[in-house]
Design a protein around this motif. Structure first.
Motif: not given
Length: 282
Positions: A213-226
């Motif tokens: 994304g041009d802008i990457i937003m996330a929700e609080p506490g979200a797990t993000i990884g590979f």
């Protein structure tokens, strides 16, 4: 004589009367342990009223709270996966996923307005095999970006995924390149792409369109990884920082641009779409 008597009503079950105010269906917040009435949780967009924990949310509920009233028009809703590799048990998993999610596939795509701004929208479904990316998920998202490029529309995408769908083998992994190429063509045409990472966004989805994304937003506490934390630790033989795959850690280290609570997302996304509308700064 009354030993085997059936309860007279639902409140008698369990051997004691339940107070009237506790008689509704409740769920437990996994973060703080609060007992939350389901109707109250739904009214608060599936966010815990005690601690702000963001429960996972189905795509139809997200579309209702995010988009302007009656503005959403679904695309590619007839597409569904097939067991092309004859993978053991896959047909049953697909049937179970459809029953659990009431969707044909792990992503819902369409066009909509958010804050009066036109956009193309995709929302992945945690209830359909944890939003895993198979050939149909990849095809739907690719087709949406092609449609958005053709009609000069920005794309807003909500990701939630355990990664590529193992039951489809290399055909699933191919979707990483396919979706990323569609994102690039959409971008080369001068269009805006906003991703919203929800819990969890992992595996091949993170390694492709989720982080494009041009802008990457996330929700609080979200797990993000590979890869999973234990897999990484066993590979590099080092202890990793606490919470290193949480949205807040990624924000501090530049992998995420902003974290926005669900209750503020519609306003924030509307503003970003307006700021990045073609010709807005001309």
């Amino acid at each position: 004589m009354g030993l085997f008597r059936s309860p007279q009503n639902e409140l008698e079950k369990g051997g004691k009367l339940v107070p009237e105010e506790d008689a509704g269906i409740r769920t437990t917040c996994p973060h703080c342990g609060a007992q939350l009435p389901l109707n109250e949780l739904q009214d608060n967009l599936h966010v815990c009223t005690a601690c702000g924990y963001h429960f996972r949310m189905g795509p139809r509920d997200r579309i209702v709270y995010l988009t302007d009233e009656e503005s959403f028009s679904e695309l590619y809703g007839d597409k569904k996966s097939r067991d092309v590799l004859n993978f053991p048990g896959y047909e049953q998993k697909l049937r179970n996923a459809k029953l659990a999610s009431r969707e044909r596939e792990g992503v819902v795509c369409g066009t909509a307005k958010v804050g009066g701004e036109d956009c193309a929208l995709f929302v992945m479904d945690p209830n359909f095999m944890m939003g895993s990316m198979g050939t149909v998920v990849g095809e739907k998202i690719t087709s949406l970006f092609e449609y958005a490029a053709e009609h000069s529309l920005p794309v807003v995408g909500f990701t939630v995924s355990g990664g590529a769908r193992m039951q489809e083998g290399i055909l699933s992994l191919m979707q990483m390149a396919k979706t990323s190429a569609a994102v690039r063509k959409h971008s080369d045409a001068g269009n805006f792409y906003l991703t919203v990472l929800t819990d969890p966004t992992t595996g091949g989805v993170t390694a492709s369109f989720a982080m494009d994304g041009d802008i990457i937003m996330a929700e609080p506490g979200a797990t993000i990884g590979f890869a999973g934390a234990r897999v990484i630790e066993q590979t590099i033989r080092k202890k990793l920082p606490q919470g290193f795959q949480k949205a807040e850690f990624l924000l501090d280290h530049g992998f995420v641009d902003l974290i926005v609570p669900r209750t503020e997302q519609k306003e924030t996304i509307g503003k970003l779409l307006k700021l990045h509308r073609k010709g807005a700064n001309a």
